[in-house]
Design a protein around this motif. Structure first.
Motif, PDB file in Angstrom:
ATOM      1  N   GLU A  11       3.917   4.137  -4.933  1.00 33.68           N
ATOM      2  CA  GLU A  11       3.279   5.253  -4.434  1.00 33.68           C
ATOM      3  C   GLU A  11       2.460   4.967  -3.109  1.00 33.68           C
ATOM      4  N   LEU A  12       2.327   5.680  -1.910  1.00 34.61           N
ATOM      5  CA  LEU A  12       1.608   5.462  -0.913  1.00 34.61           C
ATOM      6  C   LEU A  12       0.266   6.442  -1.060  1.00 34.61           C
ATOM      7  N   LYS A  13      -0.616   6.598  -1.298  1.00 36.57           N
ATOM      8  CA  LYS A  13      -1.728   7.450  -1.684  1.00 36.57           C
ATOM      9  C   LYS A  13      -2.615   7.715  -0.509  1.00 36.57           C
ATOM     10  N   GLY A  14      -3.264   9.012  -0.420  1.00 31.23           N
ATOM     11  CA  GLY A  14      -4.221   9.163   0.283  1.00 31.23           C
ATOM     12  C   GLY A  14      -4.030   9.604   1.554  1.00 31.23           C
ATOM     13  N   LEU A  15      -2.658  10.084   1.885  1.00 33.98           N
ATOM     14  CA  LEU A  15      -2.253  10.491   3.308  1.00 33.98           C
ATOM     15  C   LEU A  15      -2.955  11.856   3.700  1.00 33.98           C
ATOM     16  N   THR A  16      -3.332  12.238   4.727  1.00 32.81           N
ATOM     17  CA  THR A  16      -3.711  13.547   5.304  1.00 32.81           C
ATOM     18  C   THR A  16      -2.254  14.327   5.556  1.00 32.81           C
ATOM     19  N   LEU A  17      -2.740  15.899   5.917  1.00 29.25           N
ATOM     20  CA  LEU A  17      -1.640  16.863   6.023  1.00 29.25           C
ATOM     21  C   LEU A  17      -0.922  16.033   7.381  1.00 29.25           C
ATOM     22  N   GLU A  18      -1.249  15.583   8.342  1.00 27.93           N
ATOM     23  CA  GLU A  18      -0.964  15.379   9.414  1.00 27.93           C
ATOM     24  C   GLU A  18      -0.178  14.080   9.197  1.00 27.93           C
ATOM     25  N   GLN A  19      -0.630  13.125   8.594  1.00 33.61           N
ATOM     26  CA  GLN A  19       0.132  11.821   8.291  1.00 33.61           C
ATOM     27  C   GLN A  19       1.224  12.173   7.357  1.00 33.61           C
ATOM     28  N   ASP A  89      13.635  -3.153   3.221  1.00 29.71           N
ATOM     29  CA  ASP A  89      12.865  -3.170   4.722  1.00 29.71           C
ATOM     30  C   ASP A  89      12.831  -1.847   5.096  1.00 29.71           C
ATOM     31  N   VAL A  90      13.684  -1.001   5.010  1.00 25.41           N
ATOM     32  CA  VAL A  90      13.388   0.456   5.380  1.00 25.41           C
ATOM     33  C   VAL A  90      12.019   1.103   5.071  1.00 25.41           C
ATOM     34  N   VAL A  91      11.730   0.724   3.482  1.00 23.88           N
ATOM     35  CA  VAL A  91      10.432   1.422   3.251  1.00 23.88           C
ATOM     36  C   VAL A  91       9.668   0.731   3.818  1.00 23.88           C
ATOM     37  N   LEU A  92       9.450  -0.647   3.936  1.00 21.35           N
ATOM     38  CA  LEU A  92       8.364  -1.479   4.508  1.00 21.35           C
ATOM     39  C   LEU A  92       7.921  -1.259   6.052  1.00 21.35           C
ATOM     40  N   TYR A  93       9.256  -0.819   6.839  1.00 19.01           N
ATOM     41  CA  TYR A  93       9.080  -0.374   8.138  1.00 19.01           C
ATOM     42  C   TYR A  93       8.621   0.838   8.344  1.00 19.01           C
ATOM     43  N   LEU A  94       9.018   1.816   7.367  1.00 24.42           N
ATOM     44  CA  LEU A  94       8.394   3.165   7.323  1.00 24.42           C
ATOM     45  C   LEU A  94       7.102   3.282   7.299  1.00 24.42           C
ATOM     46  N   VAL A  95       6.542   2.524   6.203  1.00 25.29           N
ATOM     47  CA  VAL A  95       5.100   2.519   6.119  1.00 25.29           C
ATOM     48  C   VAL A  95       4.469   1.951   7.296  1.00 25.29           C
ATOM     49  N   GLN A  96       4.811   0.672   7.696  1.00 25.54           N
ATOM     50  CA  GLN A  96       4.182   0.156   8.872  1.00 25.54           C
ATOM     51  C   GLN A  96       4.289   0.896  10.053  1.00 25.54           C
ATOM     52  N   SER A  97       5.187   1.818  10.254  1.00 24.92           N
ATOM     53  CA  SER A  97       5.205   2.543  11.256  1.00 24.92           C
ATOM     54  C   SER A  97       4.240   3.875  11.269  1.00 24.92           C
ATOM     55  N   PHE A 102      -0.872   5.843  13.322  1.00 25.06           N
ATOM     56  CA  PHE A 102      -2.179   6.607  13.168  1.00 25.06           C
ATOM     57  C   PHE A 102      -3.250   5.516  13.049  1.00 25.06           C
ATOM     58  N   ASN A 103      -3.041   4.278  13.648  1.00 23.93           N
ATOM     59  CA  ASN A 103      -3.843   3.187  13.762  1.00 23.93           C
ATOM     60  C   ASN A 103      -4.899   2.907  12.405  1.00 23.93           C
ATOM     61  N   LEU A 104      -4.033   2.747  11.183  1.00 21.84           N
ATOM     62  CA  LEU A 104      -4.780   2.799   9.962  1.00 21.84           C
ATOM     63  C   LEU A 104      -5.009   1.377   9.716  1.00 21.84           C
ATOM     64  N   ASP A 105      -6.121   0.993   9.447  1.00 18.19           N
ATOM     65  CA  ASP A 105      -6.516  -0.470   8.959  1.00 18.19           C
ATOM     66  C   ASP A 105      -6.453  -0.558   7.354  1.00 18.19           C
ATOM     67  N   ARG A 106      -5.008  -0.682   6.709  1.00 18.17           N
ATOM     68  CA  ARG A 106      -5.168  -0.771   5.268  1.00 18.17           C
ATOM     69  C   ARG A 106      -3.758  -1.264   5.037  1.00 18.17           C
ATOM     70  N   THR A 107      -3.852  -1.628   4.022  1.00 16.73           N
ATOM     71  CA  THR A 107      -2.424  -2.582   3.373  1.00 16.73           C
ATOM     72  C   THR A 107      -1.843  -1.666   2.143  1.00 16.73           C
ATOM     73  N   TRP A 108      -0.516  -2.192   2.008  1.00 16.79           N
ATOM     74  CA  TRP A 108       0.158  -1.388   0.972  1.00 16.79           C
ATOM     75  C   TRP A 108       1.183  -2.449   0.315  1.00 16.79           C
ATOM     76  N   THR A 109       1.284  -2.252  -0.843  1.00 21.51           N
ATOM     77  CA  THR A 109       2.237  -3.445  -1.626  1.00 21.51           C
ATOM     78  C   THR A 109       3.380  -2.585  -2.204  1.00 21.51           C
ATOM     79  N   LEU A 110       4.564  -3.376  -2.232  1.00 22.74           N
ATOM     80  CA  LEU A 110       5.710  -2.820  -2.773  1.00 22.74           C
ATOM     81  C   LEU A 110       6.200  -4.178  -3.592  1.00 22.74           C
ATOM     82  N   SER A 132       0.702  -4.239   6.639  1.00 27.08           N
ATOM     83  CA  SER A 132      -0.374  -3.945   7.240  1.00 27.08           C
ATOM     84  C   SER A 132       0.245  -3.176   8.515  1.00 27.08           C
ATOM     85  N   ARG A 133      -0.808  -2.600   9.579  1.00 28.65           N
ATOM     86  CA  ARG A 133      -0.384  -2.208  10.722  1.00 28.65           C
ATOM     87  C   ARG A 133       0.198  -3.131  11.458  1.00 28.65           C
TER      88      ARG A 133
END
Length: 157
Positions: A11-19, A89-97, A102-110, A132-133
């Motif tokens: 899961e990738l949590k905490g996204l805004t409606l715009e994100q 890799d598709v998922v990793l690049y989606l999240v990094q994109s 949105f210039n998000l300073d966070r990390t996500w783990t898969l 990360s970004r």
């Protein structure tokens, strides 16, 4: 003959409606057959799609799935899953994109599991990726095994 599978669900949590809307738009364009390069709404995604296309093979995208859920606090949670045929890799690049756009300073783990339909030595394992970004880092259980073996011998990797 044995079949090999790579499976994950994160899961990738905490996204805004715009994100959420932006990520949804990018996911809709993953298949190059669904693109019309002349459409204005695709121009914002072009740099991210170019990176994804360059880093992945289209045929490996089969099996990838995602969906979004609205949480009680109004934020969105994206869930990425694969039934064994897709490309991590598709998922990793989606999240990094998303993080870059949105210039998000966070990390996500898969994390993922590598399995086989029949018991075969060396065919089971998995790995972890951290996004990360600005960076992607991955390590498989096989790579970790080699590093641990060297460590036990008094060498380092």
């Amino acid at each position: 003959m044995a079949d090999n599978y790579t499976q994950y669900c994160e899961e990738l949590k905490g996204l805004t409606l715009e994100q959420h809307a932006w990520l949804d738009g990018l996911v809709a364009l993953l298949d190059p057959a669904d693109r019309d390069e002349g459409r204005e709404e695709e121009l914002a995604y072009a740099p991210y799609l170019a990176v994804i296309d360059e880093a992945t093979e289209d045929g490996e995208r089969i099996g990838y799935g995602s969906w979004a859920e609205v949480q009680e606090d109004g934020s969105y949670t994206w869930c990425f899953e694969d039934d064994g045929c897709g490309d991590i890799d598709v998922v990793l690049y989606l999240v990094q994109s998303l993080f870059k756009h949105f210039n998000l300073d966070r990390t996500w783990t898969l994390t993922w599991a590598a399995t086989c339909s029949k018991a075969r030595p060396g065919q089971f394992g998995g790995g972890v990726a951290v996004v990360s970004r600005d960076k992607l880092a991955t390590e498989s259980t096989w790579e970790r095994g080699v590093a641990l073996a060297l460590q036990l011998k008094g060498e380092s990797k």
